[in-house]
Write an enzyme that holds these catalytic residues in place. Structure first.
Site, PDB file in Angstrom:
ATOM      1  N   ASP A 526      -5.814   6.108  -0.276  1.00 16.09           N
ATOM      2  CA  ASP A 526      -4.923   7.226   0.031  1.00 16.09           C
ATOM      3  C   ASP A 526      -5.667   8.521   0.302  1.00 16.09           C
ATOM      4  OD1 ASP A 526      -2.263   6.494   0.060  1.00 16.09           O
ATOM      5  OD2 ASP A 526      -2.071   6.519  -2.114  1.00 16.09           O
TER       6      ASP A 526
HETATM    7  C1  GLC Z   1      -3.169   4.734  -5.917  1.00 16.52           C
HETATM    8  C2  GLC Z   1      -2.006   4.404  -5.028  1.00 16.52           C
HETATM    9  C3  GLC Z   1      -2.318   3.292  -4.085  1.00 16.52           C
HETATM   10  C4  GLC Z   1      -3.613   3.554  -3.395  1.00 16.52           C
HETATM   11  C5  GLC Z   1      -4.720   3.828  -4.372  1.00 16.52           C
HETATM   12  C6  GLC Z   1      -6.025   4.187  -3.714  1.00 16.52           C
HETATM   13  O1  GLC Z   1      -3.355   3.710  -6.840  1.00 16.52           O
HETATM   14  O2  GLC Z   1      -0.865   4.061  -5.782  1.00 16.52           O
HETATM   15  O3  GLC Z   1      -1.287   3.140  -3.153  1.00 16.52           O
HETATM   16  O4  GLC Z   1      -3.898   2.450  -2.605  1.00 16.52           O
HETATM   17  O5  GLC Z   1      -4.348   4.897  -5.196  1.00 16.52           O
HETATM   18  O6  GLC Z   1      -5.991   5.445  -3.137  1.00 16.52           O
HETATM   19  C1  GLC Z   2      -3.800  11.038  -4.904  1.00 20.12           C
HETATM   20  C2  GLC Z   2      -4.622  10.078  -5.725  1.00 20.12           C
HETATM   21  C3  GLC Z   2      -4.462   8.673  -5.255  1.00 20.12           C
HETATM   22  C4  GLC Z   2      -3.014   8.337  -5.127  1.00 20.12           C
HETATM   23  C5  GLC Z   2      -2.259   9.379  -4.302  1.00 20.12           C
HETATM   24  C6  GLC Z   2      -0.790   9.065  -4.314  1.00 20.12           C
HETATM   25  O1  GLC Z   2      -4.249  11.075  -3.615  1.00 20.12           O
HETATM   26  O2  GLC Z   2      -5.980  10.394  -5.723  1.00 20.12           O
HETATM   27  O3  GLC Z   2      -5.090   7.802  -6.159  1.00 20.12           O
HETATM   28  O4  GLC Z   2      -2.884   7.104  -4.512  1.00 20.12           O
HETATM   29  O5  GLC Z   2      -2.465  10.639  -4.841  1.00 20.12           O
HETATM   30  O6  GLC Z   2      -0.025   9.938  -3.614  1.00 20.12           O
END
Ligand code: GLC
Ligand code: GLC
Length: 866
Positions: A526
């Protein structure tokens, strides 16, 4: 250092010290009514949606930490001393404190000055209520004259509004108190048809003691002091056992400028019988009891949620009084200890059933514990909650994630396939006609979340993996024919099969300059926001897009695509065989040929090998300038974990040594004693063109943290490469049970995975954060059970292909698969991973146990490994 121990027999984790480094929590409820409960009784409850139907209030990030919950106070009326058997909120020095977190229940107890008090908290199956069953024993030599006070703080339903909109909500709170039951009915007079209630039995003796009837159950009926005019004395005062008072207005109960640690009512030993109007409605009962030496009594509290039909909200009709006819029988039922025992037994049976689907006995206690109990349990909780409500997820931020839920399903589908099916159909119904997906949807409305929107280009592909897992587990091909709408729009339905086709097409229609998939807002990571370019403080990295997104490409999505396309080839092949009237022959479907998916997979594989290989590992991405991300050419962020794991899982580079090389690089550059970090070197400054990943200080979260979710991909890749020792070693590094002994470093619960463990660049390397709701649960479960132990559902039967450590002499397992119990015994004869299979005494070719003939319910599988 340990803060407790595993009671493997009872499937409980026993916390023996209340001041754990962080609150160590558990979940109550399994269907609609849920609660979070910490080891000191902190937490809150909600109905279905942690934001929109919050039943009790909880202040995140509070000082002191984890303050507010399901509180019980015991007061010694002789001395005026009072304490909390759950330690918080009074924090007196308790003796014999223990918190037993079990499967769907928590028992917290302690002794203080010779008074033993223990509370069992759980939600009965099929009910929208929680039970707090308090047992008090007098261990003194003298008679004890005690007062018991309960306390919950109600939330005014919408947790977001509740925490922000004070000009309104200081004026809306309303309650009713009838027959010792406190009803929280804020906004019931207008558009809501639901209310909460908090009931209390009077003290009822355990076997043998003098019996008392609850005022609720046909006993001498008592009227609330409120009926028939305000009165300040409780009808039960004066020697009678029973509820002697109540409070419903927080600031009266606590007293001005006081906290939960020192409520005025408890201090003075008498409720105020306050009636909330506006401000902050709470529920508190006051019960008096006298205990002979050695005597034990119990009191039951019920906190529940109830809905009335809109046209039967009031009783009498036309009044503003809650119609209680349908809720009263439920309350009466669960104030009866015998009924509670029945409900608790049913809860245990439910969990035994779920966990009984797979049980293993290996040479490693940490493996057994996680597979047999805790990892499976976490998979269920994560499936239920997605990422909405934990002690790190506030319940107001996120709904159900499209990619998250599809992955959660992988660890859950074998335990409750019918619910997995329902979830798949819900998810698919939020898919867009383009094949794209809303990133999240609200569980209560099942609608896509417009604020977050779409364009996370990996999202749709996870649906293919979710459906494939469901099909392999169940063989229920009918799901592919199920008409499912797009964006929930009636009339837009196509068979689910076409949703899968569109998912793959979505990627193929969005390829970048190298022929790799365009990344969009982000892929699984993300925080790799290659089209964001945000220099505006506070702007959302997730939803801001300042580039048109036609350049930045993701090697990770390419790997995911190859895997999904290969699954799709299998699905269409098997579906062709399985259903004559199949969706595959649907004239709307442009792509209906298994070969198409195989070709698409091969083509993408070739592109990855040509443009996605960096020499010693797989590249991560190309940025908006067409520059490499995750390459030895980069100054920082030279190597990322995700494409190494996923490309190998997809079979890329297996034939030519590149897979081996990628895994070697992971071992050399990313593996630490606490797990495998996400990337190295961590970004030491903010890069406009990389986005959120470089916003975190080095070593945290996606910026070089051990992002546990992606570790099992490498474990699986290692098994595919045949390396059982290494796979299990990685597994052990992040296994919470194996980390129990370093609790002061790990800090989170030792019975569940956390999303992140601080990486080697962080000052607190090894410190876990964001426990409970993480894709880590499902993927570790898949890695250990399906790939290391190798018990893997396929379209054609149960495969058994273990890749276990060389030192293991074997293991045993029972797996219920499509209604048949497979009793599997694995014996190691040599160091390799070759499998010879004997099924019910007969040798079988290959490593897939053929589906038994109808009627057979047990299968004996002998595996010789070598
Ligand atoms: C969080 C989110 C997931 C994403 C991950 C890596 O766990 O829930 O959707 O893939 O972060 O950024
Ligand atoms: C932030 C976090 C990530 C998560 C995302 C969800 O970017 O670092 O882990 O998946 O929020 O919106």
């Amino acid at each position: 250092m340990r803060y407790g121990y595993f009671d493997d027999e009872r499937r409980e984790y026993v916390i023996t010290q209340p001041d754990t480094p962080l609150p160590w929590i558990n979940y109550l409820g399994s269907e609609a009514y849920f609660g979070l409960i910490s080891n000191t009784a902190g937490g809150y409850s909600f109905y279905r949606d942690a934001r929109l139907r919050r039943i009790t209030r909880y202040r995140y990030n509070n000082v002191p930490f984890d303050y507010g919950g399901r509180y019980i106070y015991v007061r010694d009326n002789a001395t005026g001393e009072f304490w909390s058997p759950s330690w918080q909120p009074t924090r007196r020095p308790l003796e014999g404190y223990s918190c037993r977190h079990g499967l769907g229940y928590t028992i917290i107890g302690s002794t203080y000055q010779g008074i033993e008090a223990q509370t069992r908290y759980f939600v009965p199956l099929g009910e929208n209520l929680e039970i707090w069953q308090l047992t008090v024993t007098n261990r003194r030599r003298e008679v004890a004259d005690l007062s018991i006070f309960s306390a919950v703080e109600f939330c005014l339903w919408d947790a977001q509004d509740d925490a922000t909109n004070f000009q309104r909500n200081f004026n809306t709170g309303e309650v009713e108190i009838v027959d010792d039951v406190i009803y929280h009915k804020t906004e019931y007079r207008e558009r809501r048809n639901h209310f909460a209630y908090f009931a209390c039995s009077s003290f009822s003796p355990l076997e043998g003691g003098p019996s008392t009837t609850s005022p609720l159950k046909g006993g001498p009926s008592t009227t609330s002091p409120l009926e028939g005019g305000p009165s300040t004395t409780s009808p039960l005062e004066g020697g009678q056992r029973g509820v002697t008072g109540f409070d419903t207005q927080r600031d009266v109960f606590l007293g001005p400028y006081r906290g939960w640690d020192n409520p005025a009512a408890v201090e003075r030993g008498q409720s105020f019988n306050s009636v909330a109007h506006g401000w902050a409605p709470i529920g508190s009962h006051h019960v008096k009891v006298t205990l002979q030496p050695g005597e034990t009594r119990q009191v039951i509290f019920l906190l529940g949620y109830h809905e009335n039909p809109r046209d039967h909200k009031f009783d009498p009709p036309g009044s503003q009084t809650i119609n209680k006819t349908t809720v009263k029988p439920t309350i009466a039922r669960y104030l009866d200890p015998a009924q509670i025992e029945v409900a608790f037994g049913a809860l245990r049976t439910y969990w035994d059933g779920l966990l009984g689907i797979l049980q293993v006995e290996t040479p490693d206690v940490h493996t057994d514990r996680m597979v047999n109990v805790w990892n499976a349990y976490q998979c269920v909780v994560t499936f239920n909650m997605s990422r909405s409500a934990s002690f790190f997820e506030s319940g107001i931020g996120r709904g159900l994630g499209f990619r998250d839920s599809n992955q959660d399903l992988l660890g859950f589908v074998h335990m409750a396939p019918a619910r997995a099916r329902e979830r798949i159909l819900d998810l698919a119904a939020t898919q867009l006609e383009s094949g794209g997906a809303y990133h999240q949807y609200q569980p209560l409305t099942r609608r896509g979340n417009n604020d977050v929107g779409s364009n996370f280009n990996d999202d749709p592909l996870w649906l293919v993996l979710g459906v494939a897992a469901y099909l392999k587990e169940t063989g229920d091909w009918s799901i592919l024919d199920r008409p499912v709408p797009y964006d929930n729009r009636p009339g837009s339905e196509t068979p689910l099969y076409e949703h899968l086709q569109r998912s793959l097409r979505y990627t193929l229609e969005r390829l970048g300059p190298h022929g790799l998939p365009l990344i969009g807002r982000a892929d699984w990571n993300d925080c790799l926001n290659l089209n964001c370019f945000s220099d505006e403080p506070g702007q959302s990295f997730q939803t801001t897009t300042n580039k048109d997104g036609q350049v930045a490409e993701s090697v990770f999505i390419a790997g995911l695509f190859v895997l999904a396309a290969k699954e799709m080839e299998q699905i269409s092949k098997s579906a062709n065989q399985q259903i004559s009237n199949s969706a595959i022959r649907n004239p709307q479907s442009a792509i209906r040929n298994p070969q198409f998916y195989l070709d698409a997979a091969r083509q993408m594989e070739a592109v990855v090998l040509e443009h996605g290989w960096d020499g010693e590992w797989f590249l991560r991405a190309y940025d908006d300038f067409g520059h490499k991300v995750g390459s030895h050419e980069c100054e920082e962020g030279k190597i990322f974990i995700e494409p190494q794991g996923f490309c190998v899982m997809a079979g890329i580079g297996l034939g030519d040594g590149r897979a081996e090389q990628a895994l070697e690089s992971v071992n050399r550059l990313l593996a630490t004693p606490h797990g495998i970090v996400l990337q190295q070197p961590a970004y030491s400054r903010y890069y406009l063109h990389l986005g959120e990943i470089s916003s975190y200080p080095p070593g945290y979260k996606e910026n070089g943290g051990i992002f546990c979710h992606s570790n099992p991909w490498v474990m699986i890749a290692e098994t595919i490469a045949g390396h059982g020792d290494r796979a299990h070693d990685y597994y052990t590094r992040i296994n919470p049970s194996a980390r129990e002994a370093i609790g002061e470093i790990h800090r989170c619960e030792p019975y569940v995975y956390a999303q992140m463990i601080a990486g080697r660049d962080a000052p607190t390397h090894g410190e876990a954060k964001n426990s409970w709701l993480t894709g880590t649960a499902a993927w570790n479960y898949v890695a250990i059970t399906q790939w290391i132990l190798g018990i893997r559902p396929t379209f054609d039967g149960l495969q058994v292909a273990p890749v276990i450590p060389a030192s293991w002499s074997g293991f045993q397992a029972t797996r219920v698969f499509r209604g048949v119990a497979y009793h599997i015994t694995v014996n190691r004869a040599g160091k390799g991973n070759a499998v010879s299979l004997t099924v019910d005494g007969q040798p079988v070719e290959g490593n897939v146990v053929p589906l038994p003939s109808p009627g057979q319910t047990e299968v004996e599988v002998q595996v010789t490994l070598g």
